[in-house]
Design a protein around this motif. Structure first.
Motif, PDB file in Angstrom:
ATOM      1  N   ALA A  18      35.401  71.355  37.287  1.00  0.00           N
ATOM      2  CA  ALA A  18      36.131  71.450  36.014  1.00  0.00           C
ATOM      3  C   ALA A  18      35.573  70.471  34.987  1.00  0.00           C
ATOM      4  N   VAL A  19      35.278  69.250  35.411  1.00  0.00           N
ATOM      5  CA  VAL A  19      34.713  68.257  34.494  1.00  0.00           C
ATOM      6  C   VAL A  19      33.343  68.724  34.018  1.00  0.00           C
ATOM      7  N   GLU A  21      32.226  71.764  33.732  1.00  0.00           N
ATOM      8  CA  GLU A  21      32.395  72.859  32.783  1.00  0.00           C
ATOM      9  C   GLU A  21      32.853  72.333  31.423  1.00  0.00           C
ATOM     10  N   ARG A  22      33.700  71.321  31.441  1.00  0.00           N
ATOM     11  CA  ARG A  22      34.151  70.711  30.187  1.00  0.00           C
ATOM     12  C   ARG A  22      32.981  70.048  29.465  1.00  0.00           C
ATOM     13  N   GLU A  25      30.929  72.688  27.842  1.00  0.00           N
ATOM     14  CA  GLU A  25      31.654  73.192  26.671  1.00  0.00           C
ATOM     15  C   GLU A  25      31.520  72.237  25.489  1.00  0.00           C
ATOM     16  N   LEU A  26      31.726  70.942  25.740  1.00  0.00           N
ATOM     17  CA  LEU A  26      31.637  69.952  24.661  1.00  0.00           C
ATOM     18  C   LEU A  26      30.214  69.870  24.108  1.00  0.00           C
ATOM     19  N   SER A  39      35.367  61.471  26.283  1.00  0.00           N
ATOM     20  CA  SER A  39      36.294  62.581  26.478  1.00  0.00           C
ATOM     21  C   SER A  39      36.594  62.836  27.955  1.00  0.00           C
ATOM     22  N   VAL A  40      35.586  62.704  28.811  1.00  0.00           N
ATOM     23  CA  VAL A  40      35.797  63.003  30.234  1.00  0.00           C
ATOM     24  C   VAL A  40      36.042  61.759  31.078  1.00  0.00           C
TER      25      VAL A  40
END
Length: 108
Positions: A18-19, A21-22, A25-26, A39-40
């Motif tokens: 999930a991280v 993929e984030r 995305e960012l 952010s993460v």
């Protein structure tokens, strides 16, 4: 170590996926790795870059190729800006860092 334990060690945990993929995305939204790190919840932009590389490697081959090409394009732009620096030593250090990032991005 058994084959089963070895396979488990290479399988990313759901949170890591999930991280990752984030992070993709960012980055696709144009965020810097410094902003992504904040952010993460990692300390350094280089750690965020590592998360990006790991996440890209989990994608299907066509996605990997596209994401790596996009990131290489960003590195090309950074290299062009860096080459304009007047301070030879600083420029050479930064160019070496860019090359190391390119090497990490390239699949092994």
């Amino acid at each position: 170590m058994t084959a089963n334990r070895s396979a488990r060690a290479r399988t990313p945990v759901p949170d890591a996926v999930a991280v990752g993929e984030r992070v993709i995305e960012l980055r696709s939204d144009g965020k810097s790795f410094a902003a992504i790190a904040k952010s993460v919840g990692v300390d350094r932009s280089l750690e965020a870059f590592g998360l990006y590389v790991d996440a890209v490697s989990r994608r299907p081959p066509a996605d990997q190729k596209k994401l790596r090409a996009e990131e290489n394009g960003r590195l090309d732009a950074l290299e062009r800006r860096t080459r304009k620096q007047a301070d030879d030593a600083a420029r050479d250090r930064k160019l070496a860092k860019i090359e190391r990032l390119r090497q990490r991005l390239t699949p092994s």
